[in-house]
Motif scaffolding. Structure first.
Motif, short mmCIF file in Angstrom:
data_model
loop_
_atom_site.label_atom_id
_atom_site.label_comp_id
_atom_site.label_asym_id
_atom_site.label_seq_id
_atom_site.Cartn_x
_atom_site.Cartn_y
_atom_site.Cartn_z
N GLY A 145 0.83 -1.19 0.00
CA GLY A 145 0.00 0.00 0.00
C GLY A 145 0.86 1.24 0.00
O GLY A 145 2.08 1.17 -0.08
N ILE A 160 -3.39 5.57 1.12
CA ILE A 160 -4.30 4.50 1.55
C ILE A 160 -4.25 4.32 3.06
O ILE A 160 -5.29 4.28 3.73
N PHE A 161 -3.04 4.22 3.62
CA PHE A 161 -2.90 3.99 5.06
C PHE A 161 -3.58 5.10 5.87
O PHE A 161 -4.34 4.83 6.80
N VAL A 193 -7.49 5.02 5.55
CA VAL A 193 -8.07 3.88 6.27
C VAL A 193 -7.98 4.10 7.78
O VAL A 193 -8.96 3.91 8.51
N GLU A 199 -11.00 4.14 10.52
CA GLU A 199 -11.00 3.03 11.47
C GLU A 199 -10.62 3.46 12.89
O GLU A 199 -11.11 2.89 13.86
N LEU A 211 -6.98 -3.38 11.23
CA LEU A 211 -6.37 -2.67 10.11
C LEU A 211 -5.93 -3.64 9.02
O LEU A 211 -6.14 -3.39 7.83
N CYS A 212 -5.32 -4.75 9.41
CA CYS A 212 -4.92 -5.77 8.43
C CYS A 212 -6.14 -6.33 7.72
O CYS A 212 -6.10 -6.58 6.51
N LEU A 222 -7.26 -3.54 5.27
CA LEU A 222 -6.28 -3.28 4.20
C LEU A 222 -6.04 -4.47 3.30
O LEU A 222 -5.88 -4.31 2.08
N TYR A 223 -6.00 -5.67 3.88
CA TYR A 223 -5.54 -6.83 3.12
C TYR A 223 -6.54 -7.97 3.02
O TYR A 223 -6.22 -9.00 2.43
N LEU A 252 3.49 -3.48 8.77
CA LEU A 252 2.53 -2.39 8.96
C LEU A 252 2.86 -1.61 10.23
O LEU A 252 2.83 -0.38 10.24
#
Length: 159
Positions: A61, A65-66, A69, A73, A83-84, A87-88, A106
């Motif tokens: 990423g 994006i980070f 998000v 969140e 978060l994982c 994101l994933y 991360l």
């Protein structure tokens, strides 16, 4: 780490075997917010945190994006696991991640630098394998970042 940060931000340089502040650093001594902004910019977006990982892993990423998000969140509180997940996507049938290296990347590249700059607050609970970390946005976050996802945020209720 601080030594490299000061050199890379051009706030210090070596001269005659000693570390000296630059003219820029001298000017910024009277303006702490500008100094913080320069250090944050350098530490978050220009510093390669790969040297602080065991395997040289990088998160998948980018900062745009980070930050967006995390902005949504961490409005209340967010865990690394959540978060994982966002994101994933989940890696296991039960919706959990077992990729320790992905979570570590991360943490090292994104969460820890944001905490160290005072943008996120980490709250730990439990001990050993049952320890959990939750991250909250600080007031500095709200002052520093104006993100695309701000329109989706519901203000926190304060009593």
């Amino acid at each position: 780490m601080m030594h490299d940060l000061l050199l890379n931000a051009k706030l210090a340089r070596h001269r005659k075997g000693a570390l000296h502040i630059t003219r820029l650093a001298g000017k910024l001594r009277g303006d702490p917010s500008a100094l913080w902004a320069l250090l944050a910019q350098q530490f978050l977006f220009a510093t390669d945190h790969t040297d602080y990982t065991r395997f040289g892993d990088r998160p998948i990423g980018n900062w745009d994006i980070f930050l967006n998000v995390i902005n949504v969140e961490a409005q209340q509180a967010v865990s690394e696991e959540r978060l994982c997940h966002v994101l994933y996507a989940p890696r296991k049938a039960d919706g959990r991640h077992d990729d320790i290296r992905m979570k570590a990347a991360l943490f090292i590249h994104v969460l820890r630098p944001l905490c160290w700059m005072g943008l996120l607050e980490e709250v730990r609970s439990g001990a050993g394998f049952k320890r959990e970390e939750h991250y909250f946005k600080t007031e500095i976050w709200r002052e520093v970042f104006k993100l695309d996802t701000d329109i989706h945020l519901v203000p926190n209720t304060r009593h």
